[in-house]
Write an enzyme that holds these catalytic residues in place. Structure first.
Site, PDB file in Angstrom:
ATOM      1  N   SER A 147      12.286   6.617   7.041  1.00 24.40           N
ATOM      2  CA  SER A 147      12.072   6.348   8.469  1.00 24.40           C
ATOM      3  C   SER A 147      12.556   4.952   8.816  1.00 24.40           C
ATOM      4  O   SER A 147      12.238   3.984   8.126  1.00 24.40           O
ATOM      5  CB  SER A 147      10.572   6.468   8.781  1.00 24.40           C
ATOM      6  N   CYS A 173      -0.605   5.788  10.093  1.00 25.44           N
ATOM      7  CA  CYS A 173       0.626   5.111  10.526  1.00 25.44           C
ATOM      8  C   CYS A 173       0.302   3.839  11.287  1.00 25.44           C
ATOM      9  O   CYS A 173      -0.513   3.864  12.200  1.00 25.44           O
ATOM     10  CB  CYS A 173       1.425   5.991  11.479  1.00 25.44           C
ATOM     11  N   ASN A 202      -2.514   4.925  16.642  1.00 22.85           N
ATOM     12  CA  ASN A 202      -3.669   4.645  15.781  1.00 22.85           C
ATOM     13  C   ASN A 202      -4.144   3.227  16.064  1.00 22.85           C
ATOM     14  O   ASN A 202      -3.383   2.276  15.913  1.00 22.85           O
ATOM     15  CB  ASN A 202      -3.293   4.787  14.306  1.00 22.85           C
ATOM     16  N   SER A 254      12.497   6.008  14.592  1.00 26.32           N
ATOM     17  CA  SER A 254      11.379   5.708  15.497  1.00 26.32           C
ATOM     18  C   SER A 254      11.927   5.404  16.879  1.00 26.32           C
ATOM     19  O   SER A 254      12.360   4.283  17.145  1.00 26.32           O
ATOM     20  CB  SER A 254      10.591   4.515  14.957  1.00 26.32           C
ATOM     21  N   LEU A 255      11.901   6.414  17.740  1.00 22.56           N
ATOM     22  CA  LEU A 255      12.438   6.240  19.101  1.00 22.56           C
ATOM     23  C   LEU A 255      11.393   5.532  19.973  1.00 22.56           C
ATOM     24  O   LEU A 255      11.655   4.475  20.542  1.00 22.56           O
ATOM     25  CB  LEU A 255      12.829   7.612  19.676  1.00 22.56           C
ATOM     26  N   ASN A 256      10.234   6.147  20.100  1.00 23.37           N
ATOM     27  CA  ASN A 256       9.050   5.506  20.683  1.00 23.37           C
ATOM     28  C   ASN A 256       9.111   5.174  22.173  1.00 23.37           C
ATOM     29  O   ASN A 256       8.134   4.646  22.715  1.00 23.37           O
ATOM     30  CB  ASN A 256       8.680   4.216  19.921  1.00 23.37           C
ATOM     31  N   CYS A 280       6.539  -6.807   7.235  1.00 31.28           N
ATOM     32  CA  CYS A 280       7.727  -6.342   7.962  1.00 31.28           C
ATOM     33  C   CYS A 280       8.093  -7.403   8.997  1.00 31.28           C
ATOM     34  O   CYS A 280       7.220  -8.042   9.564  1.00 31.28           O
ATOM     35  CB  CYS A 280       7.430  -5.019   8.662  1.00 31.28           C
ATOM     36  N   GLY A 328       6.783  -1.862   5.910  1.00 34.88           N
ATOM     37  CA  GLY A 328       8.161  -2.338   5.832  1.00 34.88           C
ATOM     38  C   GLY A 328       9.180  -1.446   6.496  1.00 34.88           C
ATOM     39  O   GLY A 328       8.906  -0.307   6.866  1.00 34.88           O
ATOM     40  N   GLU A 329      10.370  -2.003   6.659  1.00 32.81           N
ATOM     41  CA  GLU A 329      11.502  -1.295   7.238  1.00 32.81           C
ATOM     42  C   GLU A 329      12.479  -1.025   6.081  1.00 32.81           C
ATOM     43  O   GLU A 329      13.129  -1.950   5.580  1.00 32.81           O
ATOM     44  CB  GLU A 329      12.128  -2.169   8.336  1.00 32.81           C
ATOM     45  N   GLU A 351       0.824  -1.200   0.000  1.00 31.41           N
ATOM     46  CA  GLU A 351       0.000   0.000   0.000  1.00 31.41           C
ATOM     47  C   GLU A 351       0.860   1.253   0.000  1.00 31.41           C
ATOM     48  O   GLU A 351       1.933   1.273   0.592  1.00 31.41           O
ATOM     49  CB  GLU A 351      -0.881   0.021   1.260  1.00 31.41           C
TER      50      GLU A 351
END
Ligand code: SAH
Ligand code: SF4
Length: 364
Positions: A201, A343, A300, A224-226, A120, A169-170, A100
């Site tokens: 990203s 996301c 999300n 992406s720390l998160n 992923c 995906g990464e 997508e």
């Protein structure tokens, strides 16, 4: 183990080839180098899928190309529209893998979010794409064609302004193909997108971040720390066990940023998990001295998700603490949630109803 590499095309695919390789391919056919720019224009700017449409090329060359090469076009496009103008472009590939891309319209820009893999394998706990695992890497042509087809979906007056490699995906797990696709995307004679309008990203594959910096592509990097510490990050992102925050941030500190640019740190806010004021203080400490900005993404939701979106007040409070510490901190307003285009909502299955499938735009 299933093969995660894409099937090789039977003949070379012109959409896979950066200009230098296209030139070499034409030289093999006995054709002068300058023709490569003509072919690239047809393939990447006009978006033709048949050599016969390349009307300014000699017929003999068109025929030779027809027999000895192909031009990928992703099959099975379906377009879903959300009420906020977001469009999700969903492709079903010949091997049934689904990928997508998402067109996100904002007042001053139109961003295309691209996929680099079908699925992923990084396994982040809060991400729907992770649930199905990795089907396979995408070829450069399959990454690049998402732009070419999205351009054909634009409405009058619309122009793509930004690209983000933040779909399925990464990107740095499919390293070679992502880099090759970016060379095609940024070359003025191919797709011709300005590197400063492109953002890649990553979840934090440290050696790949270092290698990527050395490629000289001059695109933007988002990480992406998160989480505010290793304990929480390792629970959310198994990759943190391999490359913990200190190693990730050293790679970021040493990243060769073009002047005037900053790394973006993405931070998914999960209610009760990583959204407390003390966590914001910790993030501010971690990022001190880094040329960066922070992009907060309220979670999300998706069916069966183990997390919840924090209240707007919690999000604001988190942002305010970062602002107090003089960071640029923005909140990503995730668009297209109702069509599963936000996301972390991209997956192999079709979005659950209600959704608006624009069948007039479906091709193939
Ligand atoms: N694999 C790359 C890029 C794709 S994910 C990466 O992880 O960076 C793009 C962004 O979406 C990441 O910052 C990720 O943390 C975030 N994300 C994933 N699932 C999410 C969800 N359910 N809600 C909000 N953001 C999510
Ligand atoms: Fe993969 Fe990114 Fe989702 Fe993690 S957040 S599972 S790295 S797509």
């Amino acid at each position: 183990m299933a093969n995660i590499f894409p099937p090789s095309p039977a003949v070379p695919d012109l959409k896979d080839l950066p200009l230098a390789q296209l030139q070499a391919r034409l030289a093999d056919l006995g054709v002068e180098g300058y023709r490569a720019r003509q072919v690239a224009r047809w393939v990447f700017k006009v978006g033709v899928t048949h050599m016969s449409d390349m009307t300014d090329l000699p017929k003999a060359l068109r025929q030779a190309l027809e027999q000895q090469s192909q031009i990928t076009q992703l099959p099975g496009l379906e377009v879903y529209r959300a009420s906020d103008g977001t469009r999700k472009l969903r492709y079903r590939l010949d091997d049934q893998a689904v990928i997508e891309s998402v067109l996100i319209r904002e007042p001053t820009r139109l961003t295309l979010c691209l996929s680099t893999q079908a699925g992923c394998r990084i396994g982040c706990a809060f991400c729907l794409t992770a649930k199905g695992g990795l089907r396979r890497h995408l070829r450069p042509a399959e990454i690049v064609d998402q732009i070419i087809q999205a351009r054909k979906q634009l409405e009058p007056g619309e122009r793509l302004t930004n690209l983000v490699l933040m779909g399925m995906g990464e990107p740095l797990d499919n390293y070679r193909h992502t880099v090759q696709a970016l060379r095609i995307i940024t070359h003025p004679d191919a797709v011709g997108f300005a590197p400063r309008r492109i953002t890649v990203s990553t979840s934090g594959l440290v050696p790949a971040i270092r290698a990527f910096g050395a490629e000289g592509l001059r695109v933007n990097l988002a990480v992406s720390l998160n989480a505010p510490d290793d304990a929480i990050r390792s629970q959310l992102m198994p990759i943190n066990k391999r490359w913990p925050i200190s190693e990730l941030l050293s790679a970021c500190r040493e990243y060769p940023l073009p002047s005037g640019r900053r790394i973006t740190f993405e931070y998914v806010l999960l209610a009760g998990v990583n959204d407390r004021p003390a966590h914001a203080e910790q993030v501010a400490r971690l990022l001190t001295g880094l040329r960066c900005k922070v992009n907060l993404i309220p979670f999300n939701e998706f069916p069966g998700a183990a997390f919840q979106r924090p209240s707007p007040e919690t999000v604001q409070r988190f942002q305010a603490i970062l602002l107090d510490h003089h960071f640029t901190a923005t909140v990503r307003e995730s668009r297209g949630r109702e069509i599963g285009a936000a996301c972390g909502q991209l997956a192999e299955r079709a979005p659950l109803p209600p959704f608006a499938l624009d069948t007039t735009a479906a091709i193939g």
